[in-house]
Design a protein around this motif. Structure first.
Motif, mmCIF file in Angstrom:
data_model
loop_
_atom_site.group_PDB
_atom_site.id
_atom_site.type_symbol
_atom_site.label_atom_id
_atom_site.label_comp_id
_atom_site.label_asym_id
_atom_site.label_seq_id
_atom_site.Cartn_x
_atom_site.Cartn_y
_atom_site.Cartn_z
ATOM 1 N N UNK A 1 0.800 -1.227 0.000
ATOM 2 C CA UNK A 1 0.000 0.000 0.000
ATOM 3 C C UNK A 1 0.836 1.283 0.000
ATOM 4 N N UNK A 2 2.142 1.169 0.273
ATOM 5 C CA UNK A 2 2.993 2.359 0.277
ATOM 6 C C UNK A 2 3.372 2.813 -1.132
ATOM 7 N N UNK A 3 3.250 1.918 -2.113
ATOM 8 C CA UNK A 3 3.637 2.244 -3.489
ATOM 9 C C UNK A 3 2.486 2.953 -4.196
ATOM 10 N N UNK A 4 2.740 4.202 -4.628
ATOM 11 C CA UNK A 4 1.694 4.988 -5.275
ATOM 12 C C UNK A 4 2.255 5.701 -6.495
ATOM 13 N N UNK A 5 1.385 5.934 -7.449
ATOM 14 C CA UNK A 5 1.754 6.713 -8.621
ATOM 15 C C UNK A 5 0.654 7.757 -8.841
ATOM 16 N N UNK A 6 1.053 9.021 -8.842
ATOM 17 C CA UNK A 6 0.094 10.135 -8.905
ATOM 18 C C UNK A 6 -0.952 10.020 -7.798
ATOM 19 N N UNK B 1 -2.137 7.533 -6.471
ATOM 20 C CA UNK B 1 -3.003 6.366 -6.631
ATOM 21 C C UNK B 1 -2.215 5.107 -6.274
ATOM 22 N N UNK B 2 -2.790 4.280 -5.386
ATOM 23 C CA UNK B 2 -2.099 3.065 -4.968
ATOM 24 C C UNK B 2 -1.917 2.118 -6.152
ATOM 25 N N UNK B 3 -0.745 1.511 -6.241
ATOM 26 C CA UNK B 3 -0.470 0.537 -7.296
ATOM 27 C C UNK B 3 -1.160 -0.786 -6.960
ATOM 28 N N UNK B 4 -2.148 -1.148 -7.752
ATOM 29 C CA UNK B 4 -2.925 -2.362 -7.517
ATOM 30 C C UNK B 4 -2.578 -3.461 -8.532
#
Length: 231
Positions: free
Chosen positions: A208-213, A215-218
């Protein structure tokens, strides 16, 4: 890889001891089982990609391990399989993983503005497949149809990301924002040694710590390829 090599030795030694026992069983009666090495090559895809993220080139996966067969019916053509193995999985795509102020930053590479020849991340995983196995085998028939379904659990022991292009090369390893524990559904269908194989990841590749813009990376892993089962 230093952590993985001893595992190969353990799997191979375990298989030799088990096969010696199985040979005696097959010669004396029909209480056979299909203990097997598995070797697989897959084409790796990413599902649930955020806007702008795309894949390019060939993203490969290599899988190797051993599965213990435990028949559950008198005919012994239905069984539960429990295994242990390793895999290396690469994903070529246009999402750059970099670091700023001690934090990992994720962004989409614009090919119209930036020229690069490589951008990928790779995971090295210890796998534990659990399968429900159906086949048309007998004690004396080694070529048969099979359908193996189940779930595969994985623990990421190492990971890395590599970018090669303008303005410089970027490389990171042991990124703590990868999900260490991964799992997904599997199915292998085929005849004799060659089998079509599908893995569909049920949880995201990143935590959940990884985000792009913001937005969480799912993104989850989808692997399609060939699985070879060797006695």
């Amino acid at each position: 890889m230093n952590k993985i090599l001893p595992l190969f030795v353990f799997i191979f030694s375990f298989h030799l001891a088990s096969s010696q026992e199985d040979t005696v069983v097959k010669e004396s009666d029909s209480l056979y089982k299909e203990d097997q090495f598995y070797i697989g090559v897959t084409y790796n895809l990413l599902g649930n990609k955020p806007n702008g993220v795309s894949q390019s080139g060939f993203s490969s996966g290599f899988h190797l391990g051993f599965i213990k067969d435990m028949p559950i019916n008198i005919r012994r053509n239905v069984a539960i399989g429990l295994g242990l193995g390793v895999s290396a999985n690469s994903f070529n795509q246009n999402m750059l993983i970099d670091k700023a102020d001690g934090q990992f930053v994720y962004s989409v590479l614009d090919e119209n503005e930036i020229s690069y020849s490589k951008n990928k991340f790779t995971t090295y995983v210890i796998e534990a497949p659990l399968e429900f196995r159906w086949r048309t085998s007998t004690a004396s028939e080694y070529k048969f149809w099979r359908i193996y379904t189940g779930i595969k659990f994985g623990y990421v022991v190492a990971n890395s990301s590599k970018y090669k292009g303008e303005p410089q090369k970027i490389k990171h390893s042991n990124i703590d924002e990868f999900n260490a524990f991964q799992y997904g559904l599997t199915i292998s269908v085929g005849y004799n040694t060659w089998n079509l194989h599908l893995y569909y990841g049920l949880n995201p590749v990143f935590n959940s710590d990884a985000k792009i813009n913001d937005e969480r990376l799912q993104m989850n892993a989808i692997k399609i390829g060939l699985m070879l089962y060797l006695l």
